[in-house]
Design a protein around this motif. Structure first.
Motif, mmCIF file in Angstrom:
data_model
loop_
_atom_site.group_PDB
_atom_site.id
_atom_site.type_symbol
_atom_site.label_atom_id
_atom_site.label_comp_id
_atom_site.label_asym_id
_atom_site.label_seq_id
_atom_site.Cartn_x
_atom_site.Cartn_y
_atom_site.Cartn_z
ATOM 1 N N ASP A 57 0.484 -0.854 -0.163
ATOM 2 C CA ASP A 57 -0.490 0.219 -0.306
ATOM 3 C C ASP A 57 0.419 1.079 -0.059
ATOM 4 O O ASP A 57 0.345 2.106 -1.160
ATOM 5 C CB ASP A 57 -1.101 -0.018 0.868
ATOM 6 C CG ASP A 57 -1.805 -0.777 0.980
ATOM 7 O OD1 ASP A 57 -2.228 -1.282 -0.181
ATOM 8 O OD2 ASP A 57 -3.030 -1.080 2.163
ATOM 9 N N ALA A 58 2.135 0.924 0.234
ATOM 10 C CA ALA A 58 2.994 2.250 0.526
ATOM 11 C C ALA A 58 3.513 2.870 -0.478
ATOM 12 O O ALA A 58 3.798 3.665 -1.182
ATOM 13 C CB ALA A 58 3.817 2.095 1.652
ATOM 14 N N LEU A 59 3.899 1.431 -1.561
ATOM 15 C CA LEU A 59 4.450 1.676 -2.567
ATOM 16 C C LEU A 59 2.960 2.046 -3.876
ATOM 17 O O LEU A 59 3.166 2.531 -4.780
ATOM 18 C CB LEU A 59 5.157 1.037 -3.583
ATOM 19 C CG LEU A 59 5.686 0.128 -2.774
ATOM 20 C CD1 LEU A 59 6.284 -1.272 -3.215
ATOM 21 C CD2 LEU A 59 6.997 0.805 -2.835
ATOM 22 N N GLY A 60 2.078 1.888 -3.423
ATOM 23 C CA GLY A 60 0.899 2.023 -4.614
ATOM 24 C C GLY A 60 0.656 1.040 -5.602
ATOM 25 O O GLY A 60 1.877 -0.003 -6.254
ATOM 26 N N PRO A 61 -0.023 0.758 -6.228
ATOM 27 C CA PRO A 61 -0.640 -0.734 -7.246
ATOM 28 C C PRO A 61 -0.070 -1.355 -8.076
ATOM 29 O O PRO A 61 0.439 -2.046 -8.173
ATOM 30 C CB PRO A 61 -2.567 -0.531 -7.241
ATOM 31 C CG PRO A 61 -2.703 0.557 -6.773
ATOM 32 C CD PRO A 61 -1.817 1.764 -5.456
ATOM 33 N N LYS A 62 0.333 0.227 -8.827
ATOM 34 C CA LYS A 62 0.975 0.240 -9.680
ATOM 35 C C LYS A 62 2.577 -0.041 -10.052
ATOM 36 O O LYS A 62 3.206 -0.381 -10.063
ATOM 37 C CB LYS A 62 0.589 1.808 -10.805
ATOM 38 C CG LYS A 62 1.937 1.116 -11.743
ATOM 39 C CD LYS A 62 1.603 3.188 -12.581
ATOM 40 C CE LYS A 62 2.379 3.159 -14.196
ATOM 41 N NZ LYS A 62 2.524 4.077 -15.021
ATOM 42 N N ASN A 63 3.216 0.814 -8.239
ATOM 43 C CA ASN A 63 4.754 0.603 -8.310
ATOM 44 C C ASN A 63 4.682 -1.291 -7.568
ATOM 45 O O ASN A 63 5.882 -1.440 -7.982
ATOM 46 C CB ASN A 63 4.629 1.595 -7.056
ATOM 47 C CG ASN A 63 5.232 2.253 -7.745
ATOM 48 O OD1 ASN A 63 5.282 3.156 -9.231
ATOM 49 N ND2 ASN A 63 5.204 4.165 -7.363
ATOM 50 N N ALA A 64 3.678 -1.045 -7.132
ATOM 51 C CA ALA A 64 3.791 -2.477 -6.175
ATOM 52 C C ALA A 64 4.109 -4.059 -6.991
ATOM 53 O O ALA A 64 4.193 -5.100 -7.523
ATOM 54 C CB ALA A 64 2.407 -3.085 -5.351
ATOM 55 N N ASP A 65 2.832 -4.022 -8.359
ATOM 56 C CA ASP A 65 2.949 -4.643 -9.249
ATOM 57 C C ASP A 65 4.328 -4.642 -10.291
ATOM 58 O O ASP A 65 5.333 -5.758 -10.080
ATOM 59 C CB ASP A 65 1.439 -4.196 -10.206
ATOM 60 C CG ASP A 65 0.689 -4.843 -9.805
ATOM 61 O OD1 ASP A 65 0.460 -5.470 -8.859
ATOM 62 O OD2 ASP A 65 -0.736 -4.320 -10.443
ATOM 63 N N ILE A 66 4.782 -3.382 -10.270
ATOM 64 C CA ILE A 66 6.224 -3.088 -11.651
ATOM 65 C C ILE A 66 7.151 -4.073 -10.686
ATOM 66 O O ILE A 66 8.142 -4.315 -10.773
ATOM 67 C CB ILE A 66 6.545 -1.797 -11.740
ATOM 68 C CG1 ILE A 66 5.618 -1.100 -12.380
ATOM 69 C CG2 ILE A 66 8.296 -1.728 -11.991
ATOM 70 C CD1 ILE A 66 5.708 -0.122 -12.782
ATOM 71 N N LEU A 67 6.972 -3.269 -9.238
ATOM 72 C CA LEU A 67 8.210 -3.893 -8.192
ATOM 73 C C LEU A 67 8.004 -6.066 -8.437
ATOM 74 O O LEU A 67 8.874 -6.261 -8.610
ATOM 75 C CB LEU A 67 8.017 -3.725 -6.891
ATOM 76 C CG LEU A 67 9.164 -4.366 -5.659
ATOM 77 C CD1 LEU A 67 10.713 -4.680 -5.887
ATOM 78 C CD2 LEU A 67 9.132 -3.599 -4.511
#
Length: 145
Positions: A123-133
């Motif tokens: 949640d701290a990264l946000g959904p888009k960044n979490a998926d990318i990571l």
């Protein structure tokens, strides 16, 4: 590299190790508070979702540990009734390790905590960044020999 900043601040392996350490610290504290060692958590979590189980060698690779250490952990968990060993029907030298119903119950409560912890991190990264990571890390892992 320019003269500004420390080498490790931009070094991928350091960043991966540091991120793992930072991200794991809180959850590992929760695991230990439940009376479970990190080695036991890794074994139980690695076996979750496997029908047949894993061999000790596969389990060692999954847990990022050496085989003798995993064998000792498995012995302890078999004694506690959380794991069982089954000989391979085709190759008697191969032994499968899998969760017992008690092991399933034990790991399910830990997995619920792990998922809550993961949700807070992502949640701290946000959904888009979490998926990318996740995709980038999976791609990096898949390239390993």
């Amino acid at each position: 590299m320019s003269g500004s900043g420390r080498f490790v601040d931009g070094y991928l392996l350091y960043l991966l190790a540091r991120a793992s350490s930072v991200a794991s610290a809180e959850f590992h504290q929760q695991v230990r508070a439940q009376g479970v060692s990190i080695a036991v958590w890794r074994v139980l979590a690695s076996l979750k979702g496997t029908d047949q189980g894993l061999t000790v060698g596969e389990l060692a690779r999954s847990c990022l540990a050496n085989q003798p250490a995993i064998s000792k952990t498995v012995d302890k968990l078999v004694e506690q009734g959380l794991l069982e060993r089954n000989a391979d029907t085709d190759d008697r030298r191969r032994v499968w390790v899998r969760l017992t119903p008690a092991g399933e119950q034990r790991v399910d409560s830990l997995i619920a905590r792990a998922m809550d912890h993961q949700t807070r991190l992502l949640d701290a990264l946000g959904p888009k960044n979490a998926d990318i990571l996740k995709a980038a890390l999976t791609q990096l892992i898949d390239r390993a020999p």
